[in-house]
Every structure is written in structure tokens, then in C-alpha cells.
Design an enzyme around this catalytic site. Sequence first.
Site, PDB file in Angstrom:
ATOM      1  N   ASN A  42     -33.712 110.638  91.104  1.00 60.95           N
ATOM      2  CA  ASN A  42     -32.848 111.778  90.789  1.00 60.95           C
ATOM      3  C   ASN A  42     -32.391 112.352  92.131  1.00 60.95           C
ATOM      4  OD1 ASN A  42     -31.532 114.099  90.088  1.00 60.95           O
ATOM      5  ND2 ASN A  42     -33.019 114.718  88.522  1.00 60.95           N
ATOM      6  N   ARG A  88     -19.677 118.124  90.091  1.00 59.98           N
ATOM      7  CA  ARG A  88     -20.824 117.314  89.626  1.00 59.98           C
ATOM      8  C   ARG A  88     -20.369 116.047  88.907  1.00 59.98           C
ATOM      9  NH1 ARG A  88     -25.238 120.768  90.372  1.00 59.98           N
ATOM     10  NH2 ARG A  88     -24.647 122.937  90.116  1.00 59.98           N
ATOM     11  N   ALA A 139     -28.477 117.309  94.118  1.00 56.09           N
ATOM     12  CA  ALA A 139     -27.134 117.596  94.663  1.00 56.09           C
ATOM     13  C   ALA A 139     -26.636 116.506  95.612  1.00 56.09           C
ATOM     14  CB  ALA A 139     -27.136 118.952  95.358  1.00 56.09           C
ATOM     15  N   HIS A 151     -30.567 111.842  85.735  1.00 54.38           N
ATOM     16  CA  HIS A 151     -30.303 113.277  85.798  1.00 54.38           C
ATOM     17  C   HIS A 151     -30.861 113.929  84.552  1.00 54.38           C
ATOM     18  CE1 HIS A 151     -27.671 112.761  89.229  1.00 54.38           C
ATOM     19  NE2 HIS A 151     -27.208 111.685  88.607  1.00 54.38           N
ATOM     20  N   ASP A 198     -25.600 104.561 101.142  1.00 55.29           N
ATOM     21  CA  ASP A 198     -25.743 103.355 101.972  1.00 55.29           C
ATOM     22  C   ASP A 198     -27.165 102.810 101.900  1.00 55.29           C
ATOM     23  OD1 ASP A 198     -23.092 103.401 102.713  1.00 55.29           O
ATOM     24  OD2 ASP A 198     -23.444 104.231 104.719  1.00 55.29           O
ATOM     25  N   ARG A 224     -36.066 127.298  87.909  1.00 54.39           N
ATOM     26  CA  ARG A 224     -34.647 127.121  88.257  1.00 54.39           C
ATOM     27  C   ARG A 224     -33.806 126.878  87.005  1.00 54.39           C
ATOM     28  NH1 ARG A 224     -32.178 121.536  90.669  1.00 54.39           N
ATOM     29  NH2 ARG A 224     -30.077 122.310  91.033  1.00 54.39           N
ATOM     30  N   SER A 247     -29.828 116.984  83.411  1.00 58.97           N
ATOM     31  CA  SER A 247     -28.639 117.472  82.702  1.00 58.97           C
ATOM     32  C   SER A 247     -27.610 116.343  82.636  1.00 58.97           C
ATOM     33  CB  SER A 247     -28.051 118.677  83.448  1.00 58.97           C
ATOM     34  OG  SER A 247     -27.524 118.263  84.708  1.00 58.97           O
ATOM     35  N   TYR A 285     -32.195 123.120  82.933  1.00 56.59           N
ATOM     36  CA  TYR A 285     -33.196 122.106  83.295  1.00 56.59           C
ATOM     37  C   TYR A 285     -34.493 122.203  82.490  1.00 56.59           C
ATOM     38  CZ  TYR A 285     -29.980 121.519  87.200  1.00 56.59           C
ATOM     39  OH  TYR A 285     -28.857 121.287  87.953  1.00 56.59           O
ATOM     40  N   ARG A 306     -20.487 119.325  83.261  1.00 56.72           N
ATOM     41  CA  ARG A 306     -20.673 120.550  84.046  1.00 56.72           C
ATOM     42  C   ARG A 306     -19.501 120.743  85.014  1.00 56.72           C
ATOM     43  NH1 ARG A 306     -26.567 120.572  86.312  1.00 56.72           N
ATOM     44  NH2 ARG A 306     -25.948 122.725  86.754  1.00 56.72           N
ATOM     45  N   PRO A 314     -33.346 117.496  96.306  1.00 58.74           N
ATOM     46  CA  PRO A 314     -33.516 118.919  96.560  1.00 58.74           C
ATOM     47  C   PRO A 314     -33.517 119.806  95.315  1.00 58.74           C
ATOM     48  CG  PRO A 314     -31.361 118.156  97.288  1.00 58.74           C
ATOM     49  CD  PRO A 314     -32.170 116.937  96.964  1.00 58.74           C
ATOM     50  N   ASN A 315     -34.367 120.793  95.376  1.00 64.00           N
ATOM     51  CA  ASN A 315     -34.496 121.861  94.364  1.00 64.00           C
ATOM     52  C   ASN A 315     -35.200 121.413  93.087  1.00 64.00           C
ATOM     53  OD1 ASN A 315     -33.099 123.899  95.936  1.00 64.00           O
ATOM     54  ND2 ASN A 315     -31.262 122.684  95.568  1.00 64.00           N
ATOM     55  N   GLU A 362     -30.533 105.561  88.578  1.00 66.07           N
ATOM     56  CA  GLU A 362     -30.180 106.963  88.867  1.00 66.07           C
ATOM     57  C   GLU A 362     -30.403 107.771  87.587  1.00 66.07           C
ATOM     58  OE1 GLU A 362     -26.096 107.398  90.157  1.00 66.07           O
ATOM     59  OE2 GLU A 362     -26.075 109.519  89.611  1.00 66.07           O
TER      60      GLU A 362
HETATM   61  C1  DQA Z   1     -29.295 117.050  88.578  1.00 66.99           C
HETATM   62  C2  DQA Z   1     -27.796 117.368  88.477  1.00 66.99           C
HETATM   63  C3  DQA Z   1     -27.214 117.727  89.844  1.00 66.99           C
HETATM   64  O1  DQA Z   1     -25.834 118.043  89.732  1.00 66.99           O
HETATM   65  C4  DQA Z   1     -27.926 118.938  90.421  1.00 66.99           C
HETATM   66  O2  DQA Z   1     -27.462 119.196  91.727  1.00 66.99           O
HETATM   67  C5  DQA Z   1     -29.421 118.814  90.399  1.00 66.99           C
HETATM   68  C6  DQA Z   1     -30.060 118.192  89.235  1.00 66.99           C
HETATM   69  C7  DQA Z   1     -29.933 116.815  87.204  1.00 66.99           C
HETATM   70  O3  DQA Z   1     -31.037 116.275  87.170  1.00 66.99           O
HETATM   71  O4  DQA Z   1     -29.364 117.196  86.175  1.00 66.99           O
HETATM   72  O5  DQA Z   1     -30.113 119.324  91.266  1.00 66.99           O
HETATM   73  O6  DQA Z   1     -29.446 115.860  89.344  1.00 66.99           O
END
Ligand code: DQA
Length: 144
Positions: free
Chosen positions: A74, A114, A77, A103, A87, A18, A105, A23, A110, A10-11, A101
Site C-alpha cells: 500500500n 488520487r 500517498a 488500497h 522505478d 485518521r 479506499s 479508512y 475520491r 506514509p500515514n 498494489e
Molecule cells: C490509500 C489511498 C491514498 O490515496 C492515500 O494517500 C492513503 C491511503 C488507501 O489505502 O486507500 O494514504 O492508499
Amino acid sequence: MQKVLVLNGPNLGRLGSRQPEIYGSLNFEQLSAEVTKTGVELGLECEIRQTDSESELIGWIHEATDAKKPVVLNPAAFTHYSYALRDAVAELTSSGVSLIEVHISNPHSREEFRQTSVISGVASGVIAGFGFNSYLLALRALSS
Ligand code: DQA
């Protein structure tokens, strides 16, 4: 060419507008272009997707499990609280398929919420804090 799913939670479709101080100023299309280009250089055919829906993301992990396709994820959240996503990832990686996985950031530097990932314990590896390069490093790890 080895197929790889590059999945985004998401996002992340809001990249560019954003919180650019966290980011960066490049958008999701630009991220996708960089991922595609590096993938080709490494002999990987990357399919890049983004969703704001937990259900859709879990469905994509199931798809990867059935097709035995490695994944760069990624979870955004969902990283911090989705046991349902964990799972699904556990089924994928315990079947011998890699999932990295990533990220943009470094969540560990942070807010406290997180600093917990419910995904990391079942991921094959974790790369965080290198901006879009986190994805490119993950592709490199998958190709080696
Ligand atoms: C994120 C870090 C997460 O805490 C955050 O909710 C994101 C982006 C990152 O790519 O740094 O949406 O996964």
C-alpha cells in the site's frame, strides 16, 4: 512457508484515528493481526512493515528484489507521485517477482489527484476499495 512482505507507506500507522469515515476505525496493529492470520491460513509467512519515509520504503522493495520475495504494497500517498518508488517496483516485477498494489479506499472515487497511480503500470495487480479485505484478497491472489 512462502515469505511475503506487506509494506505500507506514509500515514498508515495512523489507522484508527485518521479519517475513520474513509479508512475505518481499526488500527494498524489490528490490520497486522488480520494479515498475519489470513497469511497463516494460506500458507504464507507475512512480515508487515510501515514507514513514513520514501527512502526506507524503496530500500524494502530492493530487499524484496534481492530476496525474490513477493510483496503486498500500500504505497499510500506515494502512489500518486513517486517515480522513484515506481522505478524500484519495476525492477522487482520485471525480475519475475509479484507485487500487488492495495488500497483500503477506492482512490478512483475520491479527489482527482488520487485517480492517478504511478505504481499500477508496473504492479502485477491492483486491489482497491475493500477496506482491510484488500490486503486479504491480495494474499489470496499471491497464494493461488
Ligand atoms: C490509500 C489511498 C491514498 O490515496 C492515500 O494517500 C492513503 C491511503 C488507501 O489505502 O486507500 O494514504 O492508499
